[in-house]
Write a protein that holds these residues in place. Structure first.
Motif, PDB file in Angstrom:
ATOM      1  N   ASN A  61      30.925  42.856  38.615  1.00  0.00           N
ATOM      2  CA  ASN A  61      31.798  42.489  39.735  1.00  0.00           C
ATOM      3  C   ASN A  61      31.981  43.591  40.880  1.00  0.00           C
ATOM      4  OD1 ASN A  61      32.439  39.918  38.102  1.00  0.00           O
ATOM      5  ND2 ASN A  61      33.715  41.107  36.784  1.00  0.00           N
ATOM      6  N   TYR A  92      22.414  43.753  43.005  1.00  0.00           N
ATOM      7  CA  TYR A  92      22.951  44.006  44.058  1.00  0.00           C
ATOM      8  C   TYR A  92      21.631  44.639  45.183  1.00  0.00           C
ATOM      9  CZ  TYR A  92      27.252  43.720  42.356  1.00  0.00           C
ATOM     10  OH  TYR A  92      28.448  43.381  41.467  1.00  0.00           O
ATOM     11  N   ARG A 142      31.033  44.336  43.682  1.00  0.00           N
ATOM     12  CA  ARG A 142      31.221  43.967  45.075  1.00  0.00           C
ATOM     13  C   ARG A 142      32.384  43.290  45.121  1.00  0.00           C
ATOM     14  NH1 ARG A 142      31.453  39.280  47.629  1.00  0.00           N
ATOM     15  NH2 ARG A 142      30.780  37.910  45.757  1.00  0.00           N
ATOM     16  N   LYS A 143      33.145  42.451  44.433  1.00  0.00           N
ATOM     17  CA  LYS A 143      34.543  42.004  44.666  1.00  0.00           C
ATOM     18  C   LYS A 143      35.465  43.060  44.547  1.00  0.00           C
ATOM     19  CE  LYS A 143      33.870  37.493  42.864  1.00  0.00           C
ATOM     20  NZ  LYS A 143      33.804  36.176  41.801  1.00  0.00           N
ATOM     21  N   ILE A 144      35.314  43.959  43.422  1.00  0.00           N
ATOM     22  CA  ILE A 144      36.115  45.379  43.468  1.00  0.00           C
ATOM     23  C   ILE A 144      36.221  46.123  44.679  1.00  0.00           C
ATOM     24  CG2 ILE A 144      36.498  47.394  42.246  1.00  0.00           C
ATOM     25  CD1 ILE A 144      35.278  45.873  39.736  1.00  0.00           C
ATOM     26  N   GLU A 176      35.325  45.122  47.655  1.00  0.00           N
ATOM     27  CA  GLU A 176      35.807  44.545  48.737  1.00  0.00           C
ATOM     28  C   GLU A 176      37.459  44.369  48.635  1.00  0.00           C
ATOM     29  OE1 GLU A 176      34.100  40.619  48.517  1.00  0.00           O
ATOM     30  OE2 GLU A 176      32.402  41.226  49.796  1.00  0.00           O
ATOM     31  N   HIS A 177      37.900  44.330  47.497  1.00  0.00           N
ATOM     32  CA  HIS A 177      39.424  44.553  47.227  1.00  0.00           C
ATOM     33  C   HIS A 177      40.179  45.758  47.699  1.00  0.00           C
ATOM     34  CE1 HIS A 177      43.465  43.693  45.505  1.00  0.00           C
ATOM     35  NE2 HIS A 177      43.241  44.982  44.987  1.00  0.00           N
TER      36      HIS A 177
END
Length: 465
Positions: free
Chosen positions: A401, A321, A403-405, A407-408
């Motif tokens: 993961n 990141y 970023r996805k976590i 964002e969720h």
């Protein structure tokens, strides 16, 4: 031909019952005491509904008034202890079991004696360096000062003490090479203090220190080493294994460095530095940094005798990141970095050499959602503070993961977490104050000690008499 339709006589049953009662009363004169039981049975069968209603009403009436005696302070503590769903009006289990909640007044029954040790064990270290009382390991100084200021718990008579506090500062020996505390002297300094107590007082010898309290605010607690394998190899000093240790290190699995009675406490963050950061927060409250981390991150983790810093987690975060628009990652030190925390939505709290980090406290008290990345960590005061409601936990293997976590969470329950973070009781629980304040970190330490009163030699003597 006529047909007489008669309405049922509502008094018929009553008359018949009255007849039965009269007959039984008459027969009782002839048959003796056995028929008295028959009379009681008939009476109960007729009126049991009224009797049941009366006792249920009495129960709810008394329960209502007994449960309405809460004070403002106990309400605050109840909210802190409660594991409730903010969107639900149903009482939580902790609220129902309110008898288990500790209120400030309960500490008046607990007494702590603070040893007045020679200055070489504490005061001399603070005099030598101002950092001794302000750096991340300074809980040992803050707790000592807070207990000295609390007249309700402190006793000057050791004969009436439940616990004995041993104020030895072992984190103030700063290394000249890197500026970090050197723990090489910790065991000898503590051992010297115990020898002094054994020689000057009778209280250590009578219990082998089981009612004595130490602070070990270091990477791996009372193992006194920054490297886990070395800490495990050296272990907790034998003379401390029966005592109570207040330590920042805590994990949810068996570990040699917590194989003594212990309380997991928060690292020290100066309250005045928190206030200064809050004063510099954006006036509109806007948080323009999405995911924040400032601290040591190796491009390639250093291999020190086979040990990788942060188990490679920080390196993985940097490689994945670093340079991403929504991630503000910086490897360089900045004295005013707390002003960046108050501008951030998510604050990453990855492990270093040890699982815990001061970022956990700094992020939480400044309203940034702590993202804990340290497998198996036990957080401070986890028995009472609602950590799942004010932080996120991400497994070390899942940083890829991240970023996805995040964002969720941002599109689901971020607002709820942020609202929980604004709760004053939570922030207060993570900061040390002198003098101590109700609900602050030292207060919670006293609460934890209160739950260990079975270790009090004085109380065991009273119960045996």
């Amino acid at each position: 031909m006529s047909l007489d339709i008669k309405r049922p006589n509502s008094n018929k049953t009553k008359k018949k019952m009255g007849f039965i009662v009269k007959m039984q009363l008459h027969n009782n004169n002839n048959r003796g005491g056995s028929n008295k039981r028959n009379l009681f049975f008939v009476f109960f069968r007729s009126y049991y509904r009224w009797i049941l209603w009366f006792f249920l009403s009495l129960y709810f009436f008394t329960s209502y008034f007994a449960g309405d005696q809460s004070s403002p302070s106990s309400t605050t503590t109840t909210r802190l202890l409660s594991n409730h769903n903010p969107s639900s009006s149903l009482p939580s289990r902790a609220l129902i079991e309110s008898s288990a909640i500790v209120t400030p007044g309960i500490f008046s029954g607990m007494k702590i004696y603070i040893y007045d040790l020679p200055a070489r064990f504490n005061v001399d270290w603070v005099t030598k360096s101002d950092r001794c009382a302000t750096h991340l390991f300074a809980a040992e100084v803050a707790i000592h000062r807070a207990l000295l200021s609390d007249s309700s718990v402190r006793t000057l008579d050791p004969e009436e003490a439940d616990f004995f506090f041993v104020p030895v500062y072992v984190s103030c020996n700063f290394s000249t090479s890197n500026g970090f505390p050197s723990l090489s002297h910790a065991r000898s300094l503590l051992g010297s203090a115990v020898d002094f107590l054994s020689d000057q007082y009778p209280f250590w010898n009578r219990t082998q220190g089981s009612d004595h309290v130490f602070v070990a605010s270091h990477d791996f607690g009372a193992c006194f080493h920054a490297m886990e394998d070395m800490a495990i190899e050296e272990g907790i000093p034998e003379f401390m294994k029966k005592s109570i240790i207040l330590q920042t290190f805590g994990v949810n699995y068996k570990h040699p460095c917590q194989e003594a009675e212990h309380v997991v406490i928060p690292p020290y963050i100066p309250p005045e530095s928190v206030q200064r950061a809050m004063d510099r927060a954006p006036a509109n409250g806007r948080r323009d940094i999405w995911a924040f981390f400032r601290g040591k991150m190796e491009v390639n983790p250093k291999n020190i005798s086979g040990r990788f810093y942060s188990k490679g987690v920080r390196t993985a975060i940097l490689k994945k990141y670093g340079g991403r628009r929504r991630f503000y990652l910086n490897r360089h030190r900045f004295a005013g970095y707390r002003s960046e925390i108050v501008r951030s939505v998510f604050c990453l709290c990855p492990l270093g050499w040890a699982p815990w980090s001061p970022r956990l406290v700094e992020s939480a008290v400044l309203g940034c959602v702590p993202v804990v990345i340290a497998d198996g960590i036990k957080l401070p005061f986890s028995e009472t503070v609602r950590w799942p409601e004010i932080s996120l936990t991400v497994a070390e293997k899942d940083v890829k993961n991240l970023r996805k976590i995040l964002e969720h969470v941002a599109v689901t329950n971020l607002s709820v977490i942020q609202r929980n973070l604004r709760e004053p009781a939570f922030k207060r629980a993570l900061l040390y104050n002198v003098p101590m304040k109700e609900g602050d970190a030292t207060w919670h330490i006293l609460e934890a000690l209160w739950r260990k009163l079975d270790r009090s030699y004085r109380r065991s003597r009273v119960l045996s008499e």
